[in-house]
Motif scaffolding. Sequence first.
Motif, PDB file in Angstrom:
ATOM      1  N   ALA A 144       0.831  -1.209   0.054  1.00 40.28           N
ATOM      2  CA  ALA A 144      -0.160  -0.131   0.149  1.00 40.28           C
ATOM      3  C   ALA A 144       0.963   1.319  -0.032  1.00 40.28           C
ATOM      4  O   ALA A 144       1.863   1.193   0.888  1.00 40.28           O
ATOM      5  CB  ALA A 144      -0.819  -0.136   1.246  1.00 40.28           C
ATOM      6  N   LEU A 145       0.399   2.301  -0.840  1.00 39.74           N
ATOM      7  CA  LEU A 145       1.342   3.500  -0.912  1.00 39.74           C
ATOM      8  C   LEU A 145       0.995   4.569  -0.344  1.00 39.74           C
ATOM      9  O   LEU A 145       1.665   5.656  -0.422  1.00 39.74           O
ATOM     10  CB  LEU A 145       1.344   3.804  -2.527  1.00 39.74           C
ATOM     11  N   GLY A 146       0.186   4.437   0.695  1.00 43.79           N
ATOM     12  CA  GLY A 146      -0.323   5.479   1.543  1.00 43.79           C
ATOM     13  C   GLY A 146       0.675   6.425   2.355  1.00 43.79           C
ATOM     14  O   GLY A 146       0.596   7.552   2.199  1.00 43.79           O
TER      15      GLY A 146
ATOM     16  N   ARG B  20      -0.478   9.786   1.046  1.00 45.28           N
ATOM     17  CA  ARG B  20      -2.031   9.781   0.859  1.00 45.28           C
ATOM     18  C   ARG B  20      -2.259  10.813  -0.129  1.00 45.28           C
ATOM     19  O   ARG B  20      -3.360  11.318  -0.173  1.00 45.28           O
ATOM     20  CB  ARG B  20      -2.576  10.279   2.239  1.00 45.28           C
ATOM     21  N   GLY B  21      -1.475  10.970  -1.028  1.00 45.86           N
ATOM     22  CA  GLY B  21      -2.089  12.053  -2.245  1.00 45.86           C
ATOM     23  C   GLY B  21      -2.469  13.447  -1.830  1.00 45.86           C
ATOM     24  O   GLY B  21      -3.487  13.995  -2.591  1.00 45.86           O
ATOM     25  N   SER B  22      -1.966  13.857  -0.636  1.00 44.19           N
ATOM     26  CA  SER B  22      -2.476  15.148  -0.065  1.00 44.19           C
ATOM     27  C   SER B  22      -2.147  16.434  -0.941  1.00 44.19           C
ATOM     28  O   SER B  22      -2.737  17.249  -1.163  1.00 44.19           O
ATOM     29  CB  SER B  22      -2.113  15.473   1.227  1.00 44.19           C
ATOM     30  N   ASN B  23      -0.996  16.340  -1.606  1.00 45.60           N
ATOM     31  CA  ASN B  23      -0.630  17.169  -2.712  1.00 45.60           C
ATOM     32  C   ASN B  23       0.104  16.651  -3.814  1.00 45.60           C
ATOM     33  O   ASN B  23       0.999  15.634  -3.903  1.00 45.60           O
ATOM     34  CB  ASN B  23       0.390  18.405  -1.868  1.00 45.60           C
ATOM     35  N   THR B  24       0.272  17.613  -4.841  1.00 47.72           N
ATOM     36  CA  THR B  24       0.792  16.992  -5.933  1.00 47.72           C
ATOM     37  C   THR B  24       1.929  17.985  -6.553  1.00 47.72           C
ATOM     38  O   THR B  24       1.655  19.217  -6.357  1.00 47.72           O
ATOM     39  CB  THR B  24       0.036  16.694  -7.122  1.00 47.72           C
ATOM     40  N   TYR B  25       3.062  17.671  -7.276  1.00 46.61           N
ATOM     41  CA  TYR B  25       3.879  18.556  -7.859  1.00 46.61           C
ATOM     42  C   TYR B  25       4.334  18.237  -9.169  1.00 46.61           C
ATOM     43  O   TYR B  25       4.401  16.971  -9.694  1.00 46.61           O
ATOM     44  CB  TYR B  25       5.097  18.614  -6.653  1.00 46.61           C
TER      45      TYR B  25
END
Length: 125
Positions: free
Chosen positions: A27-29, A53-58
Motif C-alpha cells: 500500500a502506497l499511503g 496519501r495523495g495530499s498534494n501533487t507537484y
Amino acid sequence: QVQLVESGGGLVQAGDSLRLSCAASDALGSYVTAWFRQAPGKEREFVAASARRGSNTYYTDSVKGRFTIARDNAKNTVNLQMNSLKPEDTAVYYCAADRGIILSNYRRDSAYAYWGQGTQVTVAS
C-alpha cells in the motif's frame, strides 16, 4: 521493501494521450511517489510527485497542465495521465517511491529508494 512495476508506455503521435501505471507490492499511503524520465543522452529528470496519501501533487514546469499524477489506493497504483504529448516528452519513464522524503527533496532522484524498471514513451512528430 516495496516493488514497483510500470506499464502503459508506447509509441504515439504528437498531441495524443497516454496513461502510465505503476503497480506497487505494498500500500502506497505512507510513501511519497513520483515519476521521473530519462531521454537519450540526458540525465534523469523529475516529472511529478504525489505526497503521502495523495495530499498534494507537484510537477515540473514543462508538464504542468498536461500531465496528472494520481493514486488508486484500492489497486495500490499511481498513475501518470499524459495529455497533449510532445516529441520532447520522449523518454523512459520511471516510477519511484520512498517513505522518508521531506518536501524539499521531492524532485531529487537520489532521495528515492525504490524504483521500477521503466517504460518507454516515444512521441512522434
